[in-house]
Design a protein around this motif. Structure first.
Motif, PDB file in Angstrom:
ATOM      1  N   GLN A  70      -0.118   5.121  -6.735  1.00 50.93           N
ATOM      2  CA  GLN A  70       1.247   5.375  -6.725  1.00 50.93           C
ATOM      3  C   GLN A  70       1.578   6.541  -6.231  1.00 50.93           C
ATOM      4  O   GLN A  70       0.451   7.338  -5.991  1.00 50.93           O
ATOM      5  CB  GLN A  70       1.724   5.251  -7.888  1.00 50.93           C
ATOM      6  CG  GLN A  70       1.613   6.292  -9.111  1.00 50.93           C
ATOM      7  CD  GLN A  70       1.889   6.032 -10.480  1.00 50.93           C
ATOM      8  OE1 GLN A  70       1.806   4.978 -10.881  1.00 50.93           O
ATOM      9  NE2 GLN A  70       2.629   7.183 -10.793  1.00 50.93           N
ATOM     10  N   SER A  71       2.909   6.962  -5.548  1.00 51.04           N
ATOM     11  CA  SER A  71       3.260   8.221  -5.310  1.00 51.04           C
ATOM     12  C   SER A  71       4.770   8.280  -5.623  1.00 51.04           C
ATOM     13  O   SER A  71       5.266   7.491  -5.318  1.00 51.04           O
ATOM     14  CB  SER A  71       2.797   8.390  -3.819  1.00 51.04           C
ATOM     15  OG  SER A  71       3.244   9.629  -3.362  1.00 51.04           O
ATOM     16  N   SER A  72       5.163   9.489  -6.188  1.00 49.80           N
ATOM     17  CA  SER A  72       6.509   9.814  -6.300  1.00 49.80           C
ATOM     18  C   SER A  72       7.213  10.444  -5.096  1.00 49.80           C
ATOM     19  O   SER A  72       8.262  10.230  -5.006  1.00 49.80           O
ATOM     20  CB  SER A  72       6.584  10.864  -7.306  1.00 49.80           C
ATOM     21  OG  SER A  72       5.877  11.962  -6.966  1.00 49.80           O
ATOM     22  N   ARG A  73       6.454  10.238  -4.026  1.00 45.73           N
ATOM     23  CA  ARG A  73       7.165  10.902  -2.703  1.00 45.73           C
ATOM     24  C   ARG A  73       7.081   9.639  -1.668  1.00 45.73           C
ATOM     25  O   ARG A  73       6.138   8.944  -1.725  1.00 45.73           O
ATOM     26  CB  ARG A  73       6.336  12.126  -2.173  1.00 45.73           C
ATOM     27  CG  ARG A  73       6.465  13.305  -3.153  1.00 45.73           C
ATOM     28  CD  ARG A  73       5.720  14.435  -2.455  1.00 45.73           C
ATOM     29  NE  ARG A  73       4.522  14.037  -1.835  1.00 45.73           N
ATOM     30  CZ  ARG A  73       3.228  14.448  -2.281  1.00 45.73           C
ATOM     31  NH1 ARG A  73       3.088  15.305  -3.236  1.00 45.73           N
ATOM     32  NH2 ARG A  73       2.182  14.034  -1.829  1.00 45.73           N
ATOM     33  N   HIS A  74       8.033   9.946  -0.789  1.00 48.55           N
ATOM     34  CA  HIS A  74       7.951   8.895   0.295  1.00 48.55           C
ATOM     35  C   HIS A  74       6.963   9.236   1.589  1.00 48.55           C
ATOM     36  O   HIS A  74       7.148   9.675   2.573  1.00 48.55           O
ATOM     37  CB  HIS A  74       9.330   8.704   0.852  1.00 48.55           C
ATOM     38  CG  HIS A  74      10.071   8.006   0.174  1.00 48.55           C
ATOM     39  ND1 HIS A  74      10.107   6.526   0.161  1.00 48.55           N
ATOM     40  CD2 HIS A  74      11.059   8.237  -0.784  1.00 48.55           C
ATOM     41  CE1 HIS A  74      11.118   5.990  -0.824  1.00 48.55           C
ATOM     42  NE2 HIS A  74      11.735   6.995  -1.367  1.00 48.55           N
ATOM     43  N   ASN A  75       5.538   9.276   1.155  1.00 50.73           N
ATOM     44  CA  ASN A  75       4.858   9.503   2.089  1.00 50.73           C
ATOM     45  C   ASN A  75       3.861   8.254   2.403  1.00 50.73           C
ATOM     46  O   ASN A  75       4.093   7.245   1.643  1.00 50.73           O
ATOM     47  CB  ASN A  75       3.560  10.474   1.383  1.00 50.73           C
ATOM     48  CG  ASN A  75       3.262  10.515   0.175  1.00 50.73           C
ATOM     49  OD1 ASN A  75       3.661   9.622  -0.581  1.00 50.73           O
ATOM     50  ND2 ASN A  75       2.258  11.209  -0.153  1.00 50.73           N
ATOM     51  N   LYS A 135      -0.842   6.491  -0.850  1.00 49.74           N
ATOM     52  CA  LYS A 135      -0.416   6.802  -2.264  1.00 49.74           C
ATOM     53  C   LYS A 135      -1.775   7.161  -2.987  1.00 49.74           C
ATOM     54  O   LYS A 135      -3.066   6.809  -2.344  1.00 49.74           O
ATOM     55  CB  LYS A 135       0.088   5.460  -2.759  1.00 49.74           C
ATOM     56  CG  LYS A 135       1.244   4.977  -2.404  1.00 49.74           C
ATOM     57  CD  LYS A 135       2.009   3.762  -3.396  1.00 49.74           C
ATOM     58  CE  LYS A 135       3.288   3.278  -2.405  1.00 49.74           C
ATOM     59  NZ  LYS A 135       4.127   4.381  -2.668  1.00 49.74           N
ATOM     60  N   ASP A 194       6.866   5.509  -8.953  1.00 50.52           N
ATOM     61  CA  ASP A 194       6.641   5.363  -7.721  1.00 50.52           C
ATOM     62  C   ASP A 194       7.951   5.512  -6.795  1.00 50.52           C
ATOM     63  O   ASP A 194       8.867   5.319  -7.187  1.00 50.52           O
ATOM     64  CB  ASP A 194       5.980   3.948  -7.398  1.00 50.52           C
ATOM     65  CG  ASP A 194       5.506   3.884  -5.909  1.00 50.52           C
ATOM     66  OD1 ASP A 194       4.352   4.392  -5.560  1.00 50.52           O
ATOM     67  OD2 ASP A 194       6.089   3.448  -4.941  1.00 50.52           O
ATOM     68  N   ALA A 195       7.756   6.161  -5.667  1.00 48.48           N
ATOM     69  CA  ALA A 195       9.047   6.387  -4.707  1.00 48.48           C
ATOM     70  C   ALA A 195       9.596   5.129  -4.457  1.00 48.48           C
ATOM     71  O   ALA A 195      10.974   5.135  -4.170  1.00 48.48           O
ATOM     72  CB  ALA A 195       8.554   7.179  -3.594  1.00 48.48           C
ATOM     73  N   HIS A 196       9.126   3.937  -4.458  1.00 49.90           N
ATOM     74  CA  HIS A 196       9.570   2.694  -3.965  1.00 49.90           C
ATOM     75  C   HIS A 196      10.084   1.709  -5.159  1.00 49.90           C
ATOM     76  O   HIS A 196      10.450   0.625  -5.000  1.00 49.90           O
ATOM     77  CB  HIS A 196       8.555   1.784  -3.180  1.00 49.90           C
ATOM     78  CG  HIS A 196       8.133   2.589  -1.828  1.00 49.90           C
ATOM     79  ND1 HIS A 196       7.355   3.376  -1.759  1.00 49.90           N
ATOM     80  CD2 HIS A 196       8.801   2.622  -0.717  1.00 49.90           C
ATOM     81  CE1 HIS A 196       6.992   3.661  -0.348  1.00 49.90           C
ATOM     82  NE2 HIS A 196       8.457   3.342   0.232  1.00 49.90           N
ATOM     83  N   GLN A 247      14.333   0.816  -1.361  1.00 54.69           N
ATOM     84  CA  GLN A 247      13.948   2.222  -1.591  1.00 54.69           C
ATOM     85  C   GLN A 247      13.070   2.737  -0.196  1.00 54.69           C
ATOM     86  O   GLN A 247      12.588   3.784  -0.145  1.00 54.69           O
ATOM     87  CB  GLN A 247      13.048   2.468  -2.897  1.00 54.69           C
ATOM     88  CG  GLN A 247      13.719   2.391  -4.082  1.00 54.69           C
ATOM     89  CD  GLN A 247      14.893   3.108  -4.353  1.00 54.69           C
ATOM     90  OE1 GLN A 247      14.647   4.464  -4.109  1.00 54.69           O
ATOM     91  NE2 GLN A 247      16.023   2.622  -4.724  1.00 54.69           N
TER      92      GLN A 247
END
Length: 187
Positions: free
Chosen positions: A17-22, A25, A42-44, A50
């Motif tokens: 997971q990632s809290s950023r839109h990179n 993950k 998660d960013a999505h 999202q």
């Protein structure tokens, strides 16, 4: 529609997971799937789309991409072509082994771990960012079949119908809807 299964069972290889839109993950020990939203933190995650590109065209459309799953067998195949790709690198939340994700029909329910249920909504359509990650990778994940049709290999998307914790080594059980089956399209 034939779906291939591992007789020993289908399992979760990795969760990310990632809290950023990179693009990639981070691998983590477990992820919490939240009903109607996606992966907690998660960013999505969200009820509406999202994905940054899709948000530009219509930010109110439903989020059919709450969870991204990729089969680890793709990484094995890419390694034979000289590409090093690890779980989470292509932005997926759940990396699987032993289930033929790309041939599941739309609407299949994936029971993951003790409680989570993800409904398959469609294929992930890879973009040019993959070539920024590894030059030439886009062509490797978008080959053409013998009839000249593009085959999208970068996994599937789904929505969370029932929440729950998903961890490495969790079992995956697919519940294929009764026919007629609809082939997956890009979402």
């Amino acid at each position: 529609m034939t779906v291939r299964w591992n007789p020993q069972g289908s399992t979760v290889v990795s969760v990310s997971q990632s809290s950023r839109h990179n693009f990639s993950k981070d691998q983590v020990d477990s992820v919490l799937l939240v009903e109607g939203l996606g992966v907690d933190g998660d960013a999505h995650s969200g009820t509406t789309v999202q994905h940054l590109y899709k948000m530009r065209s219509n930010p109110t459309q439903p989020n059919l991409r709450q969870v991204h799953l990729i089969h680890a067998e793709l990484f094995d195949e890419l390694a034979q072509d000289g590409f090093e790709v690890r779980p989470g690198d292509l932005g997926e939340n759940i990396t699987t082994r032993g289930i033929d994700l790309l041939h599941l029909p739309e609407g299949t329910l994936l029971h993951i771990g003790p409680a989570a249920v993800v409904q398959v909504t469609g294929l992930r359509n890879p973009c040019r960012q993959i070539d920024r990650f590894r030059t030439g990778l886009l062509k490797a994940v978008l080959p053409r079949d013998s009839a000249g049709k593009v085959v999208r290999k970068t996994g599937i998307m789904g929505i969370v119908l029932a929440g729950g914790l998903v961890s490495v080594d969790d079992e995956i059980r697919a519940e294929v809807p009764t026919g007629p089956h609809r082939r997956l399209k890009c979402v």
